[in-house]
Design a protein around this motif. Structure first.
Motif, short mmCIF file in Angstrom:
data_model
loop_
_atom_site.label_atom_id
_atom_site.label_comp_id
_atom_site.label_asym_id
_atom_site.label_seq_id
_atom_site.Cartn_x
_atom_site.Cartn_y
_atom_site.Cartn_z
N ILE A 234 0.86 -1.19 0.00
CA ILE A 234 0.00 0.00 0.00
C ILE A 234 0.90 1.24 0.00
O ILE A 234 1.84 1.33 0.80
N ASN A 235 0.61 2.18 -0.88
CA ASN A 235 1.33 3.44 -0.85
C ASN A 235 0.91 4.25 0.37
O ASN A 235 -0.28 4.36 0.66
N ASN A 236 1.86 4.78 1.09
CA ASN A 236 1.54 5.49 2.32
C ASN A 236 0.64 6.70 2.11
O ASN A 236 -0.08 7.12 3.03
N ASN A 237 0.66 7.26 0.92
CA ASN A 237 -0.20 8.42 0.63
C ASN A 237 -1.66 8.03 0.41
O ASN A 237 -2.52 8.90 0.33
N ASP A 238 -1.92 6.73 0.32
CA ASP A 238 -3.28 6.27 0.01
C ASP A 238 -4.13 6.00 1.25
O ASP A 238 -5.31 5.65 1.12
N TYR A 239 -3.56 6.12 2.43
CA TYR A 239 -4.36 5.85 3.62
C TYR A 239 -3.94 6.76 4.77
O TYR A 239 -2.86 7.33 4.78
#
Length: 240
Positions: free
Chosen positions: A179-184
């Protein structure tokens, strides 16, 4: 960024067979939840051994972004071998095992690992909650084959019979999700003592409040116990 965790016996179980791991080293965060199986004290031993082995692996071999998939596979393999060998060597622990769900936050990504039916949820930037992991259960295995629908399968098996666990056989591969950290904004691990007894909407609403992580954990455990407290409850939360 902050993190926190809680574990609770619930109201009906005599012992707590759940364990958790949470290491927050600023640049790297490593968390896990293990829900022991096997009856008696064996499940408690299995979950504890698995978490201890993950912790040992982290401190012995610092994870590197370029080799993170291999690092995670090795961590799970070591945890599996530890539980499996202990079960072989001690007849009181024969047949014990544990679920394992975890995350590693490193640089710009978060990696989620899963064996069994403990779960990982995330709250995205639009305040929606998503289940990241897929339960390793006999029910889901039969459903995936496509020969029967949910209603037919439910006549033969319940949804809580797990088909994959740490310590049952030699050699195991976890599911791994990136998961990209910017997505959550929030990531939560939990045992089925929470996910099976507390509604998803309630969980989401609590995670979206301005409460501290400790308060969120306590609130979720209280709700699970209010709904019967039928199982051990363990939660790890990481907020960006």
């Amino acid at each position: 960024m902050s993190s926190g965790a809680i574990t609770d016996k619930g109201l009906l179980r005599k012992i707590n067979q759940d364990s958790y791991l949470l290491i927050d080293d600023d640049k790297v965060v490593f968390g896990a939840v293990c829900d022991g199986i096997g009856g008696g004290n064996a499940g408690e031993i299995a979950s504890m051994l698995a978490c201890d082995e993950l912790k040992n692996h982290y401190h012995q071999y610092a994870p590197k972004r370029e080799d993170v998939i291999n690092w995670l596979n090795e961590a799970v393999d070591k945890a599996n071998d530890k539980v499996f060998i202990e079960g072989l060597n001690n007849e009181n622990y024969r047949g014990m095992g544990t679920t394992l769900v975890g995350f590693l936050v490193i640089e710009d990504s978060s990696f989620v690992i899963n064996v069994g039916d403990s779960r990982c949820y995330v709250i995205d930037q639009n305040d929606n909650m998503h289940l990241i992991t897929k339960d390793h259960t006999l029910f889901n295995d039969l459903l995936a084959k496509g020969n029967m629908d949910e209603e037919t399968i439910s006549k033969f098996v319940t949804k809580n019979i797990i088909s994959k666990a740490i310590g049952i056989t030699h050699g195991i591969k976890p599911d791994i999700f990136e998961i990209n950290n910017n997505d959550y904004q929030t990531l939560m691990l939990c045992s089925d003592g929470l996910s099976s007894y507390v509604d998803n909407d309630f969980i989401k609403d609590v995670l979206l409040t301005d409460l501290t992580i400790e308060e969120k954990c306590t609130h979720l455990v209280a709700k699970a116990n209010e709904n019967g407290g039928y199982d051990n409850i363990t939660i790890v939360i990481y907020q960006r």
